[in-house]
Write a protein that holds these residues in place. Structure first.
Motif, short mmCIF file in Angstrom:
data_model
loop_
_atom_site.label_atom_id
_atom_site.label_comp_id
_atom_site.label_asym_id
_atom_site.label_seq_id
_atom_site.Cartn_x
_atom_site.Cartn_y
_atom_site.Cartn_z
N UNK A 1 0.82 -1.22 0.00
CA UNK A 1 0.00 0.00 0.00
C UNK A 1 0.86 1.26 0.00
N UNK A 2 2.17 1.10 0.13
CA UNK A 2 3.04 2.26 0.25
C UNK A 2 3.03 3.08 -1.03
N UNK A 3 2.85 4.41 -0.92
CA UNK A 3 2.90 5.23 -2.14
C UNK A 3 4.33 5.33 -2.67
N UNK A 4 4.43 5.42 -4.00
CA UNK A 4 5.76 5.60 -4.62
C UNK A 4 5.75 6.96 -5.29
N UNK A 5 6.76 7.76 -4.99
CA UNK A 5 6.76 9.15 -5.45
C UNK A 5 7.65 9.35 -6.66
N UNK A 6 7.58 10.57 -7.19
CA UNK A 6 8.26 10.91 -8.43
C UNK A 6 9.75 10.53 -8.43
N UNK A 7 10.42 10.76 -7.31
CA UNK A 7 11.86 10.48 -7.25
C UNK A 7 12.17 9.02 -7.59
N UNK A 8 11.20 8.13 -7.36
CA UNK A 8 11.40 6.73 -7.73
C UNK A 8 10.71 6.37 -9.04
N UNK A 9 9.61 7.09 -9.34
CA UNK A 9 8.86 6.76 -10.56
C UNK A 9 9.70 7.01 -11.81
N UNK A 10 10.43 8.12 -11.82
CA UNK A 10 11.23 8.45 -13.01
C UNK A 10 12.29 7.39 -13.28
N UNK A 11 13.12 7.04 -12.29
CA UNK A 11 14.10 5.97 -12.58
C UNK A 11 13.44 4.62 -12.85
N UNK A 12 12.26 4.37 -12.24
CA UNK A 12 11.60 3.09 -12.51
C UNK A 12 11.15 3.01 -13.96
N UNK A 13 10.63 4.14 -14.48
CA UNK A 13 10.27 4.20 -15.91
C UNK A 13 11.47 3.84 -16.77
N UNK A 14 12.64 4.35 -16.42
CA UNK A 14 13.85 4.06 -17.18
C UNK A 14 14.17 2.57 -17.15
#
Lengths: 331, 292
Positions: free
Chosen positions: B51-64
């Motif tokens: 349930x933990x939210x994932x924020x932009x700082x991780x979303x951008x590298x995850x997209x990569x």
């Protein structure tokens, strides 16, 4: 024991000495725990007398709070005292198997896995994934965890059996109510090597994903190992993202635990036969129902213990259920 | 990946679907390992924090990471980790990603050799997993590891340092026995053991390989001529010269190479005995040959 340990020659058998020292350590721990509880109790009694003499209301209030806390600790430790079985102190190997019914019960198996992992986390225990087989669409076909910490097997043995879930299915196109089942197996980790006699040649080792050339031609995240114990035909598979070497070690630990359980079951059966008793099949019994719809409840069928908050239970809030079962077993 | 509030569970579900659409073979495990790597959580911890939210700082590298995985970059190159013999190793594009079958080389050596002190030579060490896991198990052994690729040796050294056995392994750069020849004048060029996981894929198999292997892993670690035996042939011919009396050569070979390897060993009079050991899939995978 301390006197014995001081004798010359005591450490000649370092394995026995180490075992004794471990036992001594845990005895000392138990003793100091009860001593502290007893000190707390007598302090509270003295304080009560004092407060009554002085008519100190605020002190009395504090005493009330402390007493409630102390009796809670006492209740917990009393339960721990019931865990005197030969395996109760061991790590527990907990396997969850989804029942018939496809994605819904595979999702249910995953919810149960999370429940036990959460319980372990809240209780600050070690929790390790030993095997995980994904469901076709979602959830898990089966998974195995090893949970350590004090009396892990003693507590978790209360969870053995079939767990039932009633809810509106997120996988049903019409969102209808579904009942799903999952089986939970809990085994004590096997200890000393001689506890279960297994010769290397009795074990066949293979990988169950072995089509194709393998080696340099293939590169995968997961590795998988399957052990077959030839004399019994027992099969254990382990698949994780860890190395094959590690998965083989996990598979071996699970196999030893199952063989130990089998050995004990056979012994119990023989004993019962001698006494002319019938052994009730514990396996396959439905032990608990989790209802999320049309009302909210978790009910244990063995103790009738009930909670109106399934979310908290599924988030690892299992202790009340476990303790109710352990107490019921005493009576 | 649409813009919205993402939780761990949503990210995993979305990624699994996206991987499936793009023909990535084990979508769920890949998604869990990649997200766990990025959030610095084990798989178990991911399950505990669905349930933990994932924020932009991780979303951008995850997209990569997702983009690279869709292009078939191996997961281990994205996480820079691969476990071997229950030890964690660093890997990147400079080295072959260790395969589970190769653990059998190490296990066979550890089970066969009972001597306290052994001198062991590993050829083509790559990420250094064989030399390092042997050094960890046998701290008394003296190990020399070579590789034709300087950049692979840098990875091997890093791994030896991580597992605190850099002092026990001497890393030399050069083609097979070449660096051993170079120390000829002042050092001991004979070993009790020579171990190698040589390249053994045929050039003609290239098209049939998965793009994860073919397009990303070092060619020099995979391919060995039209019959896949170019390096194995050299090893079998040259190894006796570098073995002490009674010394052993141990090699990993390809799934269909056992018969040819037997012929090669039979033709080399220096070997007094040899055996071919099966891997867990029942394929003859490990060659263990002794000289007299």
């Amino acid at each position: 024991m301390e006197r014995e340990a001081a004798e010359p020659g005591y450490w000649d058998d370092p394995r026995k000495a180490q075992q004794d020292m471990k036992a001594l350590g845990s005895l000392k721990e138990t003793f100091s725990l009860w001593q502290s509880l007893s000190t707390q109790a007598s302090t509270l009694l003295e304080l009560t007398e004092l407060a009554l003499e002085d008519g100190d209301e605020s002190l009395l209030e504090q005493i009330g709070v402390d007493t409630a806390e102390l009796s809670k600790s006492l209740a917990r430790e009393e339960i721990a005292l019931t865990l005197a079985g030969p395996y109760d102190g061991r790590p527990a190997i907990v396997s969850v198997y989804s029942g018939a019914g496809g994605t819904d019960s595979q999702d249910w198996a995953e919810m149960l896995l999370k429940m036990y992992a959460r319980w372990g986390e809240v209780e600050k225990r070690t929790v390790q994934i030993m095997d995980m087989a994904y469901g076709d669409e979602a959830g898990l076909r089966s998974a195995t965890l090893e949970i350590g910490g004090p009396y892990a097997y003693g507590y978790l043995s209360a969870e053995r059996g079939v767990h039932r879930l009633v809810r509106l299915s997120p996988y049903d196109p019409n969102n209808l109510r579904h009942t799903s089942f999952a089986q939970v197996e809990v085994l004590p980790a096997a200890g000393e090597e001689e506890e279960v006699a297994v010769r290397p040649e009795e074990i066949k080792l293979d990988t169950f994903r072995s089509s194709g050339p393998g080696g340099q031609n293939v590169q995968k995240v997961a590795s998988a190992v399957r052990l077959t114990h030839l004399p019994t035909g027992m099969v254990v598979s382990c698949q994780t993202e860890r190395s094959q070497h590690q998965n083989r070690e996990y598979a071996m630990r699970i196999l030893m635990a199952r063989l130990l359980a089998r050995q004990n079951a056979q012994r119990a059966e023989e004993l019962a036969k001698l006494k002319g008793e019938r052994v009730a099949a514990e396996w396959g019994n439905q032990i608990r129902s989790y209802v999320l719809h049309p009302y909210k409840s978790v009910k244990d069928h063995r103790t009738n213990f009930q909670s109106a908050n399934p979310d908290a239970v599924l988030d690892g809030g299992l202790n009340d259920f476990i303790e109710a079962y352990l107490i019921s077993r005493l009576n | 990946m649409p813009d919205k509030m993402w939780r761990v569970v949503d990210l995993l579900d979305w990624t699994v679907g996206y991987f499936q659409q793009n023909g990535i073979p084990n979508p769920r495990l890949d998604a869990e390992v990649l997200l766990g790597h990025l959030l610095e959580k084990s798989r178990l911890q991911l399950y505990l924090h669905f349930e933990m939210p994932v924020f932009q700082e991780h979303l951008t590298p995850f997209r990569e990471l997702i983009k690279k995985r869709i292009a078939h970059t191996p997961v281990s190159y994205l996480t820079n980790h691969k476990e071997f013999m229950s030890l964690d190793f660093y890997v990147d594009e400079r080295v072959l990603i260790p395969r589970p079958e190769t653990e059998q080389l190490v296990e066979t050596i550890l089970m066969t050799e009972t001597g306290d002190f052994q001198r062991l030579l590993e050829l083509g060490t790559g990420s250094g997993v064989i030399a390092t896991s042997l050094a960890v198990q046998q701290p008394e052994w003296e190990i020399v590891a070579t590789d034709i690729s300087e950049s692979a040796l840098a990875v091997a050294r890093k791994n030896a340092e991580t597992h605190a056995c850099a002092a026990q392994i001497e890393f030399l750069s050069g083609d097979l026995f070449e660096p051993i020849e170079a120390i000829n004048t002042n050092g001991d060029t004979r070993f009790d053991w020579i171990v190698c996981n040589p390249p053994y894929i045929k050039n003609t198999e290239r098209a049939a390989l998965s793009p994860d292997v073919r397009d990303y892993e070092p060619e020099v670690a995979l391919f060995a001529g039209d019959d896949g035996l170019a390096v194995i042939r050299r090893l079998i011919a040259e190894a006796p010269k570098y073995l002490t009396p009674g010394g052993k050569l141990i090699l990993e070979i390809g799934a269909a190479q056992a018969d040819t390897v037997r012929t090669l060993l039979d033709a080399e009079s220096a070997y007094c005995t040899y055996e071919l050991l099966e891997d867990y899939a029942g394929k003859e995978r490990v060659v263990l040959a002794s000289i007299s």
